[in-house]
Structure formats: C-alpha cells, structure tokens
Design a protein around this motif. Structure first.
Motif, short mmCIF file in Angstrom:
data_model
loop_
_atom_site.label_atom_id
_atom_site.label_comp_id
_atom_site.label_asym_id
_atom_site.label_seq_id
_atom_site.Cartn_x
_atom_site.Cartn_y
_atom_site.Cartn_z
N UNK A 133 -31.07 30.50 -28.29
CA UNK A 133 -31.76 31.09 -27.14
C UNK A 133 -31.76 32.61 -27.23
N UNK A 134 -30.66 33.19 -27.68
CA UNK A 134 -30.57 34.64 -27.82
C UNK A 134 -31.57 35.15 -28.86
N UNK A 135 -31.77 34.38 -29.93
CA UNK A 135 -32.75 34.76 -30.95
C UNK A 135 -34.16 34.77 -30.37
N UNK A 136 -34.44 33.83 -29.49
CA UNK A 136 -35.75 33.79 -28.83
C UNK A 136 -35.92 35.01 -27.93
N UNK A 137 -34.86 35.38 -27.21
CA UNK A 137 -34.94 36.49 -26.26
C UNK A 137 -34.91 37.87 -26.92
N UNK A 138 -34.01 38.05 -27.88
CA UNK A 138 -33.80 39.39 -28.46
C UNK A 138 -34.37 39.55 -29.86
N UNK A 139 -34.70 38.43 -30.49
CA UNK A 139 -35.21 38.48 -31.86
C UNK A 139 -34.14 38.10 -32.86
N UNK A 140 -34.54 37.40 -33.91
CA UNK A 140 -33.56 36.94 -34.90
C UNK A 140 -32.84 38.06 -35.63
N UNK A 141 -33.50 39.18 -35.89
CA UNK A 141 -32.84 40.28 -36.61
C UNK A 141 -31.66 40.83 -35.82
N UNK A 142 -31.85 41.03 -34.52
CA UNK A 142 -30.78 41.55 -33.66
C UNK A 142 -29.61 40.58 -33.66
N UNK A 143 -29.88 39.32 -33.40
CA UNK A 143 -28.82 38.32 -33.26
C UNK A 143 -28.12 38.07 -34.60
N UNK A 144 -28.88 38.01 -35.68
CA UNK A 144 -28.26 37.79 -36.99
C UNK A 144 -27.32 38.93 -37.35
N UNK A 145 -27.70 40.17 -37.04
CA UNK A 145 -26.82 41.32 -37.31
C UNK A 145 -25.52 41.20 -36.54
N UNK A 146 -25.62 40.80 -35.28
CA UNK A 146 -24.43 40.65 -34.44
C UNK A 146 -23.53 39.55 -34.98
N UNK A 147 -24.10 38.39 -35.27
CA UNK A 147 -23.32 37.25 -35.76
C UNK A 147 -22.65 37.59 -37.09
N UNK A 148 -23.37 38.25 -37.98
CA UNK A 148 -22.82 38.62 -39.29
C UNK A 148 -21.67 39.61 -39.16
N UNK A 149 -21.66 40.39 -38.09
CA UNK A 149 -20.63 41.42 -37.93
C UNK A 149 -19.30 40.87 -37.39
N UNK A 150 -19.28 39.61 -37.02
CA UNK A 150 -18.08 39.03 -36.41
C UNK A 150 -17.51 37.94 -37.33
N UNK A 151 -16.56 38.31 -38.20
CA UNK A 151 -15.96 37.31 -39.08
C UNK A 151 -15.31 36.20 -38.25
N UNK A 152 -15.47 34.99 -38.67
CA UNK A 152 -14.87 33.87 -37.96
C UNK A 152 -15.75 33.25 -36.90
N UNK A 153 -16.77 33.96 -36.47
CA UNK A 153 -17.64 33.45 -35.41
C UNK A 153 -18.37 32.20 -35.87
N UNK A 154 -18.87 32.22 -37.09
CA UNK A 154 -19.63 31.09 -37.60
C UNK A 154 -18.79 29.81 -37.64
N UNK A 155 -17.57 29.91 -38.08
CA UNK A 155 -16.71 28.74 -38.18
C UNK A 155 -16.37 28.14 -36.83
N UNK A 156 -16.09 28.99 -35.86
CA UNK A 156 -15.68 28.49 -34.55
C UNK A 156 -16.85 28.02 -33.70
N UNK A 157 -18.02 28.64 -33.88
CA UNK A 157 -19.15 28.31 -33.04
C UNK A 157 -20.26 27.60 -33.80
N UNK A 158 -20.01 27.22 -35.04
CA UNK A 158 -20.97 26.44 -35.81
C UNK A 158 -22.26 27.14 -36.07
N UNK A 159 -22.22 28.44 -36.27
CA UNK A 159 -23.45 29.21 -36.44
C UNK A 159 -23.81 29.39 -37.91
#
Length: 145
Positions: free
Chosen positions: A119-145
């Motif tokens: 939903x955040x990608x739809x609202x803010x754009x995939x580039x914005x959200x992907x940059x944020x997600x990539x900047x947080x180590x461990x986020x992908x594993x815990x939140x299945x991203x």
C-alpha cells in the motif's frame, strides 16, 4: 490514499481486527521512522496522511512502564537489549516485541508488513519505499518483504 484506507486493506488481507491492525501498522511505521532516518522516510509519511501520527502513537522507542508492555520476560529482555544496542537496532527489536505482545504470530506479522509495504508503494511510489526497506537490515526477514 490515507492511513485509514491502508488500515482497512491490512485488516482485510491479514485477517486482523481493527485495534490489532492499528497497532501492527503503527508499530511497523514507527520502526521505519526510527530505523530509516536519513532516507526518504519523510516523503513516505508525507504521502500517507495520518501515518506519522500513527507511528508516533505506537512509538517503539517510548519508555514502557514496568509490566506495561505485555511482553513478559521476552518483552523485558528485548526491550533491554534494544535499549542497549541503541536506537537503530533497538527500534526493530522493540517493534517485533510489541507486535508479539499483541498475540500476532510470525505469519500474521509478515502478512501485515507485506500488505502495508504494498500500500505504501501505491501511495508514495516504489522507489521511495524500496529505498527505505533496503536501508533497514533485518526488516525483510521479520516482515516478509
């Protein structure tokens, strides 16, 4: 798209009641606010009216009163560990502890996180959200991203 629309979608897709969905989404947004500092996180919050208020309502770095987190021994240990590691590492650890204290299992946490990020990608754009997600180590594993 505002935060209420996102809450409705997450609730539906993750099969959670409204109060649990609000806490889950607010907690994940708070983790992003603390962990992704220095990225385009302000742009994300600006794209979703009400999201920053929700993140701050469920601030993962707020001091919890003794016995107030509901996390038991695990919650106490992760809060202590999170505090000892500093804000960056502590926000993710505290966020996971807060989510587990609501009774959510790993599958529900991942579903809520995945839906929120979509939903955040739809609202803010995939580039914005992907940059944020990539900047947080461990986020992908815990939140299945």
């Amino acid at each position: 798209m505002n935060i209420q629309e996102i809450l409705t979608t997450v609730s539906s897709k993750a099969g959670l009641d409204e109060p649990t969905t609000e806490k889950a989404v607010g907690t994940i947004l708070s983790v992003l606010e603390h962990e992704a500092e220095g990225t385009r996180v302000a742009e994300l919050f600006g794209s979703i009216p009400g999201s920053l208020d929700l993140a701050r309502q469920y601030d993962v770095m707020a001091v919890q009163p003794a016995g107030g987190s509901g996390g038991g021994l695990f919650g106490s240990l992760t809060s202590a560990l999170g505090g000892a590691l500093g804000e960056k590492a502590g926000a993710l650890i505290n966020g996971i502890s807060q989510l587990r204290s609501t009774g959510l299992d790993a599958t529900q946490i991942r579903q809520a996180g995945t839906t929120l990020i979509q939903q955040a990608k739809t609202a803010a754009g995939p580039d914005v959200v992907n940059e944020i997600v990539e900047s947080v180590p461990g986020l992908k594993g815990h939140f299945g991203l």
